[in-house]
Enzyme design. Structure first.
Site, PDB file in Angstrom:
ATOM      1  N   SER A 162       0.829  -1.197   0.000  1.00  0.00           N
ATOM      2  CA  SER A 162       0.000   0.000   0.000  1.00  0.00           C
ATOM      3  C   SER A 162       0.873   1.260   0.000  1.00  0.00           C
ATOM      4  O   SER A 162       1.682   1.445  -0.901  1.00  0.00           O
ATOM      5  CB  SER A 162      -0.962  -0.033   1.185  1.00  0.00           C
ATOM      6  OG  SER A 162      -1.955   0.959   1.052  1.00  0.00           O
ATOM      7  N   ASP A 186       0.126  -4.100  -4.123  1.00  0.00           N
ATOM      8  CA  ASP A 186      -1.003  -3.201  -4.330  1.00  0.00           C
ATOM      9  C   ASP A 186      -0.692  -1.791  -3.838  1.00  0.00           C
ATOM     10  O   ASP A 186      -1.287  -1.300  -2.861  1.00  0.00           O
ATOM     11  CB  ASP A 186      -2.268  -3.725  -3.649  1.00  0.00           C
ATOM     12  CG  ASP A 186      -3.536  -3.271  -4.383  1.00  0.00           C
ATOM     13  OD1 ASP A 186      -3.447  -3.014  -5.596  1.00  0.00           O
ATOM     14  OD2 ASP A 186      -4.597  -3.175  -3.744  1.00  0.00           O
ATOM     15  N   ALA A 197       6.915  10.305 -11.212  1.00  0.00           N
ATOM     16  CA  ALA A 197       7.704   9.144 -10.797  1.00  0.00           C
ATOM     17  C   ALA A 197       8.537   9.364  -9.535  1.00  0.00           C
ATOM     18  O   ALA A 197       8.623   8.462  -8.696  1.00  0.00           O
ATOM     19  CB  ALA A 197       8.593   8.683 -11.954  1.00  0.00           C
ATOM     20  N   ARG A 200       6.567   8.480  -6.253  1.00  0.00           N
ATOM     21  CA  ARG A 200       5.877   7.194  -6.113  1.00  0.00           C
ATOM     22  C   ARG A 200       6.795   6.080  -6.594  1.00  0.00           C
ATOM     23  O   ARG A 200       7.919   6.327  -7.041  1.00  0.00           O
ATOM     24  CB  ARG A 200       4.584   7.191  -6.932  1.00  0.00           C
ATOM     25  CG  ARG A 200       4.834   7.473  -8.410  1.00  0.00           C
ATOM     26  CD  ARG A 200       3.670   7.108  -9.289  1.00  0.00           C
ATOM     27  NE  ARG A 200       3.867   7.549 -10.671  1.00  0.00           N
ATOM     28  CZ  ARG A 200       4.595   6.915 -11.580  1.00  0.00           C
ATOM     29  NH1 ARG A 200       5.248   5.794 -11.255  1.00  0.00           N
ATOM     30  NH2 ARG A 200       4.714   7.402 -12.809  1.00  0.00           N
ATOM     31  N   SER A 202       8.280   3.522  -9.109  1.00  0.00           N
ATOM     32  CA  SER A 202       8.447   3.557 -10.562  1.00  0.00           C
ATOM     33  C   SER A 202       9.521   2.548 -10.965  1.00  0.00           C
ATOM     34  O   SER A 202      10.293   2.082 -10.122  1.00  0.00           O
ATOM     35  CB  SER A 202       8.838   4.960 -11.034  1.00  0.00           C
ATOM     36  OG  SER A 202      10.173   5.255 -10.667  1.00  0.00           O
ATOM     37  N   ASP A 205      13.385   2.687  -9.805  1.00  0.00           N
ATOM     38  CA  ASP A 205      13.763   2.675  -8.395  1.00  0.00           C
ATOM     39  C   ASP A 205      14.597   1.468  -7.984  1.00  0.00           C
ATOM     40  O   ASP A 205      15.113   1.424  -6.861  1.00  0.00           O
ATOM     41  CB  ASP A 205      12.504   2.745  -7.519  1.00  0.00           C
ATOM     42  CG  ASP A 205      11.745   4.048  -7.726  1.00  0.00           C
ATOM     43  OD1 ASP A 205      12.388   5.051  -8.076  1.00  0.00           O
ATOM     44  OD2 ASP A 205      10.512   4.057  -7.543  1.00  0.00           O
ATOM     45  N   HIS A 271      -7.403  -5.631  -1.138  1.00  0.00           N
ATOM     46  CA  HIS A 271      -6.151  -4.864  -1.054  1.00  0.00           C
ATOM     47  C   HIS A 271      -5.036  -5.739  -0.482  1.00  0.00           C
ATOM     48  O   HIS A 271      -3.937  -5.827  -1.046  1.00  0.00           O
ATOM     49  CB  HIS A 271      -6.404  -3.644  -0.179  1.00  0.00           C
ATOM     50  CG  HIS A 271      -5.348  -2.581  -0.245  1.00  0.00           C
ATOM     51  ND1 HIS A 271      -4.658  -2.265  -1.400  1.00  0.00           N
ATOM     52  CD2 HIS A 271      -4.863  -1.743   0.721  1.00  0.00           C
ATOM     53  CE1 HIS A 271      -3.808  -1.276  -1.153  1.00  0.00           C
ATOM     54  NE2 HIS A 271      -3.906  -0.952   0.127  1.00  0.00           N
TER      55      HIS A 271
END
EC number: 3.1.1.34
Length: 478
Positions: A162, A186, A197, A200, A202, A205, A271
Site C-alpha cells: 500500500s 497493491d 515518478a 511514487r 516507478s 527505483d 487490497h
C-alpha cells in the site's frame, strides 16, 4: 546567580535529551563519519525465524554495535518489509506471516521490518505525505549499511504494501547504488495515481520492480490500489479489481458470523490479497501461478492472451523472471479464493454452425473437462452473444490440475424464465470441433464430435467431444 543555575540546569536537560535515546543508546554515537542519523524516525527491526511477530532487536543507523548485537548476516540477502497505512497504530496480521514465509524460503536471510507506525496512523493524506520521509529514512539506513559494512545493495529486496510500496520506491531512488528488487504489493492509489515518478514507485527505483495490483476498483485516483502500471512487470490478478472471496455476499456472511468487528478486514480484503499472493509464491515454489501479458482484461477474459512466446507469460511472486522491457508489461491471471491460489487456464474456441441465421444474447453454458489426472465438471460460463456460423473464444480455468485433456462435455443451459418458444422448439446449433489451449502447458487440443456434427440444444443433454485422431489436425494444433 539564580538565573545562571536555571540556565545550566536547562542546558543539562537539553543535552541529556540529545544523548539518550532508543533503549539507552547514546544519540551522539549516531553521528558517524560526519553523517548525522538522529533525524531518522523509522525503526528497523531484524526479526528472527524463531520470533517473527516481535521487534526484539533494532538495527540503529550510526550505531555499529547494533548490527552485531542483532546478528545480522552480512553474507546473505536482505528483505526489507514496509507496511502501509494503519487505523490501529499496530502491525497488521500479515506482517509476521510474510516474515515467516521469507525465512522459510530463505533461511539464512535477514528480514527487516520497518516501523513507521506513528506516521502511518495519521489521516490518510498526512500519512501519504510521510512516505517521502520514510523512504528517506530507509535510503539513509541502506546507504549506511553499504558504506559502514560494505554490504552490497544488490542483495537487498524491498517489499512495500500500500503506502509502503511508494516509500520503498522513494527509498530505491535515493540509495547510492540501486537495490536488486522492489516488490510493490497493491501500491496505494489516492494521492499517487497522477503523481510524478519521483514521488511514487516507478521502474527506475531498482534493478527490477514487480507489482501486484489487487484492488483497483473505482475511478482513477479514488481506487484503493493504484491502477496504472508502475513497475517493469505489473500483474493484475482477477483483473485487479475484486478478488475471489472478497465479495459483498461473503462480507455479509462474515458479519453475521463474527459481528461488525471484522468490517475493516473485509474492506481491505482485496487490497491485502496482494500480500497473501506473494506469501503463496514463497511457500509453494514448485507450483508458481502463471500470469499472461495482455493489452486488456477484456481480451484476457476471451482467452486471447495465453501465449508464452517472447516472454509473454511469467511467474507471479517470488520466482518471477526478471524481464525488463522498455515498456511496462501488464499481465493477468485468475486465482482461487484461498491458498494455494494457483489455477489452470484454458482458451476454448467454439464454432456454432446452422442453416438458419439466429442470434441469442447472454447465453449460459456449462463445460466439463476430463483429463489423465482428474476432471473438472460443470464449469459455468456466459457468452454475451451467440450467432450462427460464428466462432467464439473465451477463458476457462480449473482449480485442479486435470492433466492431459482427453474429453469434454458441453451443455447449453435453459433460461431461468419460462418461454413458449423454447418449450415448443428448443434452439440449437451444430458443432463439429472445439479447440482448447492450455496456458500452463501451452498444449493445444482439437476435440471432435463422435459423429460428423453434434447438435447442441438449449436445455437438453450435454454433447460429448473427444480428442480428434486425425494426425494432420494434431500437427496443426502444435
Amino acid at each position: 546567580m539564580e538565573s545562571k543555575v536555571l540556565l545550566l540546569l536547562a542546558l543539562s536537560v537539553w543535552l541529556q535529551s540529545l544523548t539518550v535515546s532508543r533503549g539507552g543508546l547514546v544519540a551522539a554515537d549516531r553521528i558517524t563519519r560526519g553523517k548525522d542519523f538522529r533525524d531518522i524516525e523509522s525503526k528497523f527491526a531484524l526479526r528472527t525465524p524463531e520470533d517473527t511477530a516481535e521487534d526484539t532487536c533494532h538495527l540503529i543507523p550510526g550505531v555499529t554495535e547494533s548490527v552485531a548485537n542483532c546478528h545480522f548476516n552480512h553474507s546473505s540477502k536482505t528483505f526489507v518489509v514496509i507496511h502501509g497505512w494503519t487505523v490501529t497504530g499496530m502491525y497488521e496480521s500479515w506482517v509476521p506471516k510474510l516474515v515467516a514465509a521469507l525465512y522459510k524460503r530463505e533461511p539464512d536471510s535477514n528480514v527487516i521490518v520497518v516501523d513507521w507506525l506513528s506516521r502511518a496512523q495519521q489521516h490518510y493524506p498526512v500519512s501519504a505525505g510521510y512516505t517521502k520521509l520514510v523512504g528517506q529514512d530507509v535510503a539513509k539506513f541502506m546507504n549506511w549499511m553499504a558504506d559502514e559494512f560494505n554490504y552490497p545493495l544488490g542483495n537487498v529486496h524491498l517489499l512495500g504494501y500500500s503506502l509502503g510500496a511508494h516509500a520503498a520506491g522513494i527509498a530505491g531512488s535515493l540509495t547510492n547504488k540501486k537495490v536488486n528488487r522492489i516488490t510493490g504489493l497493491d501500491p496505494a492509489g489516492p494521492n499517487f495515481e497522477y503523481a510524478e515518478a519521483p514521488s511514487r514507485l516507478s521502474p527506475d527505483d531498482a534493478d527490477f520492480v514487480d507489482v501486484l495490483h489487487t484492488f483497483t476498483r473505482g475511478s482513477p485516483g479514488r481506487s484503493i490500489g493504484i491502477q496504472k502500471p508502475v513497475g517493469h512487470v505489473d500483474i493484475y490478478p482477477n483483473g485487479g479489481t475484486f478478488q475471489p472471496g472478497c465479495n459483498i455476499g461473503e462480507a455479509l456472511r462474515v458479519i453475521a458470523e463474527r459481528g461488525l468487528g471484522d468490517v475493516d478486514q473485509l474492506v481491505k480484503c482485496s487490497h491485502e490479497r496482494s500480500v497473501h499472493l506473494f506469501i503463496d509464491s514463497l511457500l509453494n515454489e514448485e507450483n508458481p501461478s502463471k500470469a499472461y501479458r495482455c493489452n486488456s482484461k477484456e481480451a484476457f477474459e476471451k482467452g486471447l492472451c495465453l501465449s508464452c512466446r517472447k516472454n509473454r507469460c511469467n511467474n507471479m511472486g517470488y520466482e518471477i523472471n526478471k524481464v525488463r522491457a522498455k515498456r511496462s508489461s501488464k499481465m493477468y491471471l485468475k486465482t482461487r479464493s484461498q491458498m494455494p491460489y494457483k489455477v489452470f487456464h484454458y482458451q476454448v474456441k467454439i464454432h456454432f454452425s446452422g442453416t438458419e441465421s439466429n442470434t441469442y444474447t447472454n447465453q449460459a453454458f456449462e463445460i466439463s473437462l476430463y483429463g489423465t489426472v482428474a476432471e473438472s465438471e460443470n464449469i459455468p460460463f456466459t457468452l454475451p452473444e451467440v450467432s450462427t456460423n460464428k466462432t467464439y473464444s473465451f477463458l476457462l480455468y480449473t482449480e485442479v490440475d486435470i492433466g492431459e485433456l482427453l474429453m469434454l462435455k458441453l451443455k447449453w443451459i435453459s433460461d431461468s424464465y419460462f418461454s413458449w418458444s423454447n418449450w415448443w422448439s428448443s434452439p440449437g446449433f451444430d458443432i463439429g470441433k472445439i479447440r482448447v489451449k492450455a496456458g500452463e502447458t501451452q498444449k493445444k487440443v482439437i476435440f471432435c464430435s463422435r459423429e460428423k456434427m453434434s447438435y447442441l440444444q438449449k436445455g437438453k443433454s450435454p454433447v460429448i467431444f473427444v480428442k480428434c485422431h486425425d494426425k494432420s489436425l494434431n500437427r496443426k494444433s502444435g
